[in-house]
Scaffold this motif. Structure first.
Motif, PDB file in Angstrom:
ATOM      1  N   VAL A 352       0.856  -1.187   0.000  1.00  0.00           N
ATOM      2  CA  VAL A 352       0.000   0.000   0.000  1.00  0.00           C
ATOM      3  C   VAL A 352       0.892   1.237   0.000  1.00  0.00           C
ATOM      4  CG1 VAL A 352      -1.839   1.238   1.188  1.00  0.00           C
ATOM      5  CG2 VAL A 352      -1.744  -1.260   1.310  1.00  0.00           C
ATOM      6  N   ALA A 353       0.556   2.220  -0.843  1.00  0.00           N
ATOM      7  CA  ALA A 353       1.310   3.467  -0.916  1.00  0.00           C
ATOM      8  C   ALA A 353       0.465   4.607  -0.358  1.00  0.00           C
ATOM      9  CB  ALA A 353       1.706   3.769  -2.354  1.00  0.00           C
ATOM     10  N   LEU A 354       1.080   5.421   0.519  1.00  0.00           N
ATOM     11  CA  LEU A 354       0.414   6.589   1.106  1.00  0.00           C
ATOM     12  C   LEU A 354       1.173   7.848   0.740  1.00  0.00           C
ATOM     13  CD1 LEU A 354      -0.108   5.255   4.770  1.00  0.00           C
ATOM     14  CD2 LEU A 354      -1.604   4.917   2.788  1.00  0.00           C
ATOM     15  N   ASP A 355       0.447   8.932   0.531  1.00  0.00           N
ATOM     16  CA  ASP A 355       1.087  10.221   0.304  1.00  0.00           C
ATOM     17  C   ASP A 355       1.717  10.700   1.611  1.00  0.00           C
ATOM     18  OD1 ASP A 355       1.274  12.720  -1.579  1.00  0.00           O
ATOM     19  OD2 ASP A 355       0.637  13.469   0.381  1.00  0.00           O
ATOM     20  N   SER A 356       2.970  11.135   1.553  1.00  0.00           N
ATOM     21  CA  SER A 356       3.695  11.475   2.779  1.00  0.00           C
ATOM     22  C   SER A 356       3.373  12.869   3.303  1.00  0.00           C
ATOM     23  CB  SER A 356       5.207  11.361   2.546  1.00  0.00           C
ATOM     24  OG  SER A 356       5.632  12.309   1.574  1.00  0.00           O
ATOM     25  N   THR A 357       2.527  13.612   2.611  1.00  0.00           N
ATOM     26  CA  THR A 357       2.086  14.920   3.102  1.00  0.00           C
ATOM     27  C   THR A 357       0.677  14.871   3.675  1.00  0.00           C
ATOM     28  OG1 THR A 357       3.497  16.080   1.508  1.00  0.00           O
ATOM     29  CG2 THR A 357       1.701  17.338   2.490  1.00  0.00           C
ATOM     30  N   SER A 358      -0.224  14.225   2.954  1.00  0.00           N
ATOM     31  CA  SER A 358      -1.624  14.170   3.383  1.00  0.00           C
ATOM     32  C   SER A 358      -1.973  12.899   4.133  1.00  0.00           C
ATOM     33  CB  SER A 358      -2.540  14.287   2.164  1.00  0.00           C
ATOM     34  OG  SER A 358      -2.413  13.138   1.333  1.00  0.00           O
ATOM     35  N   GLY A 359      -1.217  11.816   3.920  1.00  0.00           N
ATOM     36  CA  GLY A 359      -1.562  10.518   4.494  1.00  0.00           C
ATOM     37  C   GLY A 359      -2.583   9.760   3.671  1.00  0.00           C
ATOM     38  N   LYS A 360      -2.996  10.311   2.539  1.00  0.00           N
ATOM     39  CA  LYS A 360      -4.012   9.684   1.699  1.00  0.00           C
ATOM     40  C   LYS A 360      -3.462   8.431   1.027  1.00  0.00           C
ATOM     41  CE  LYS A 360      -6.848  10.592  -2.408  1.00  0.00           C
ATOM     42  NZ  LYS A 360      -7.177  11.579  -3.473  1.00  0.00           N
ATOM     43  N   GLU A 361      -4.310   7.385   0.974  1.00  0.00           N
ATOM     44  CA  GLU A 361      -3.919   6.173   0.265  1.00  0.00           C
ATOM     45  C   GLU A 361      -3.916   6.438  -1.233  1.00  0.00           C
ATOM     46  OE1 GLU A 361      -5.621   1.672  -0.522  1.00  0.00           O
ATOM     47  OE2 GLU A 361      -5.742   2.479   1.529  1.00  0.00           O
ATOM     48  N   LEU A 362      -2.822   6.066  -1.904  1.00  0.00           N
ATOM     49  CA  LEU A 362      -2.691   6.273  -3.339  1.00  0.00           C
ATOM     50  C   LEU A 362      -3.118   5.052  -4.137  1.00  0.00           C
ATOM     51  CD1 LEU A 362       0.822   8.005  -3.302  1.00  0.00           C
ATOM     52  CD2 LEU A 362      -1.421   9.113  -3.446  1.00  0.00           C
ATOM     53  N   TRP A 363      -2.718   3.875  -3.682  1.00  0.00           N
ATOM     54  CA  TRP A 363      -3.058   2.620  -4.361  1.00  0.00           C
ATOM     55  C   TRP A 363      -2.657   1.465  -3.462  1.00  0.00           C
ATOM     56  CZ3 TRP A 363       1.208  -0.464  -5.057  1.00  0.00           C
ATOM     57  CH2 TRP A 363       2.459   0.197  -5.070  1.00  0.00           C
ATOM     58  N   ARG A 364      -3.134   0.265  -3.792  1.00  0.00           N
ATOM     59  CA  ARG A 364      -2.722  -0.926  -3.065  1.00  0.00           C
ATOM     60  C   ARG A 364      -2.752  -2.143  -3.968  1.00  0.00           C
ATOM     61  NH1 ARG A 364      -5.804  -2.493   2.078  1.00  0.00           N
ATOM     62  NH2 ARG A 364      -5.641  -0.270   2.558  1.00  0.00           N
ATOM     63  N   LEU A 365      -1.880  -3.102  -3.653  1.00  0.00           N
ATOM     64  CA  LEU A 365      -1.869  -4.411  -4.290  1.00  0.00           C
ATOM     65  C   LEU A 365      -2.007  -5.463  -3.201  1.00  0.00           C
ATOM     66  CD1 LEU A 365       1.046  -4.188  -6.912  1.00  0.00           C
ATOM     67  CD2 LEU A 365      -1.395  -4.330  -7.389  1.00  0.00           C
ATOM     68  N   GLU A 366      -2.879  -6.443  -3.451  1.00  0.00           N
ATOM     69  CA  GLU A 366      -3.068  -7.543  -2.521  1.00  0.00           C
ATOM     70  C   GLU A 366      -3.183  -8.840  -3.309  1.00  0.00           C
ATOM     71  OE1 GLU A 366      -5.451  -6.089   1.266  1.00  0.00           O
ATOM     72  OE2 GLU A 366      -6.573  -5.625  -0.557  1.00  0.00           O
TER      73      GLU A 366
END
Length: 437
Positions: A352-366
């Motif tokens: 899972v990737a998060l934006d390091s300024t807002s904390g918003k989830e950008l995308w995920r792989l499972e």
């Protein structure tokens, strides 16, 4: 990236890879060869592995690198890998830092500056006193943002004299990049009471640079202290007792006040220039964790004191205010900063990737996604690229902002990266491969 075959076959291949790594490590440990040689994990152009000839070769930076070449590869000192792999052969907690074409390799009693274009150790910095602990207790040196200093902590033992009992100190050694020459060193006494409460060797970290200071922390299970050492004066400018600091930004040094070490604890932010407290949370149950999350945020997790409610949050370091809750399902995932804009949260079956300024989830792989994609085994991330192992013979690179596959060009992924080289685990050696695109 594997693009055909069922999800089941992919999972089988990934499990085979993990089992094969376990076999390789076990065989190396007992001196047999039933699992094959370490050459199995070397990229196809590795026949030229070894120090470059005709002196120090030129290196072209690639930021971020798309791929790497084993041509001109060099081996790091064996201390780089001392106790740093688990039973599956995965690397953990390397005490190594990269800057330009140099590596800085820490062990219990020394820090080696290695020229990665030649493989030569150009300098060795040591503490003045007897070092404590084993090589795998060492933590990574830290290079200042401007590249002017490399700082390494050592826990040392001071001999007794007369009626004075032996004591422990934290010795902080600053060296010049590339040359490895010592610039300065400073020592902090560790209270005698620590040894009376806890006979384990303290762990020390250089946490960051801010407010004109280098921030260092030292702790055991029941004791902690943080100090700010002036970069210009080389003197200890402030200390805070009981605070175990694990994240530093321009606004605050953030850590856990262990409140005596037996729980509960509190999250605390202090001014990195003065050590004065800026904010403090209510008491938590204990064992709260603080992790760096880039220059804008800090991650904190644990159990709140009001009934043991689980929390996992990204805070603004200057105020302690919550910027965002970490998305569900990431409780046990580490989320290192890629030194650009992204937090990369990974486990064996989730990415899972998060934006390091807002904390918003950008995308995920499972695993078991409807589109057939799966989460590869991430080994490193740097400047917008994620490097991972998709199978035993396939390495991949992903765009950290979108999750899209990028060309990789190797059958094994790096464990540490900068613009000039990646570090690769090959058998029981850590090799530096130049970047090439």
């Amino acid at each position: 990236m594997i693009t055909s075959g069922s999800v089941v076959s992919l999972r089988v291949e990934r499990e085979f890879m993990r089992a094969r790594q376990f076999c390789l490590v076990a065989v190396l440990a007992i001196g047999l060869s039933a699992c094959g040689s370490s050459a199995d994990r070397v990229p196809s152009d590795s026949s030229s592995k070894g120090p470059a000839e005709n002196g120090r070769p030129e290196r072209v930076p690639h930021d971020p690198p798309e791929s790497f070449t084993a041509r001109g590869a060099v081996a790091l000192p064996p201390e780089a890998m001392a106790g740093r792999t688990n039973l599956l052969g995965d690397v953990r907690d390397l005490a190594v830092a990269l800057h330009r074409t140099s590596a800085y390799v820490a062990s219990a009693d020394r820090m080696q500056t290695v020229d990665l274009t030649t493989g030569k150790v150009v300098a060795v910095a040591r503490p003045r006193a007897e070092s404590l602990g084993e090589d795998d207790d060492a933590t990574a040196p830290l290079v200042s943002a401007d590249g002017s200093l490399v700082v390494t902590p050592f826990v040392t033992r001071q001999p007794g004299a007369g009626t004075q009992s032996p004591s422990m100190e934290l010795e902080v050694v600053a060296t010049m990049p590339e040359t490895g020459k010592t610039a300065w060193r400073t020592s902090l006494k560790i209270p005698q009471a620590w040894a009376q409460r806890d006979n384990s060797t303290p762990e020390a970290h250089v946490v960051g640079f801010a407010g004109g200071n280098v921030i260092v922390t030292v702790y055991t299970g029941y004791n902690a202290a943080t100090a700010g050492i002036g970069i210009a004066t080389h003197q200890v400018r402030w200390t805070t007792q009981n605070i175990r600091t694990r994240a530093v930004t321009a606004e605050a040094a953030v850590g856990v006040d262990i409140l005596g070490g037996f729980g509960p604890d509190q999250l605390v932010g202090v001014d990195p220039a003065t050590g004065k407290e800026k904010w403090r949370t209510e008491e938590n149950i204990g064992d709260s964790i603080v992790e760096s999350a880039g220059p804008s945020l800090v991650r904190v997790r644990g159990y709140a004191g009001d009934g043991g409610t689980r929390f996992d949050q990204l805070l603004k370091p200057g105020t302690g205010k919550v910027q965002a809750d970490v998305p569900e399902g990431l409780d046990n995932l580490s989320c290192p900063f890629d030194q650009a804009k992204t937090l990369v949260c990974t486990s064996q079956n989730r990415l899972v990737a998060l934006d390091s300024t807002s904390g918003k989830e950008l995308w995920r792989l499972e695993d078991d996604q409807a589109d057939g994609r799966f989460a590869p085994d991430v080994t490193a991330s740097w400047h917008g690229r994620i490097y991972a192992q998709a199978s035993s013979t396939t390495a991949v690179a992903l765009d950290a902002r979108t999750g899209k596959d990028r060309p990789a060009g190797l059958d094994v992924a790096p464990v540490l990266v900068n613009e000039y080289q990646g570090l690769f685990l090959v058998g029981r050696e850590l090799l530096a491969y130049p970047t090439r695109g």
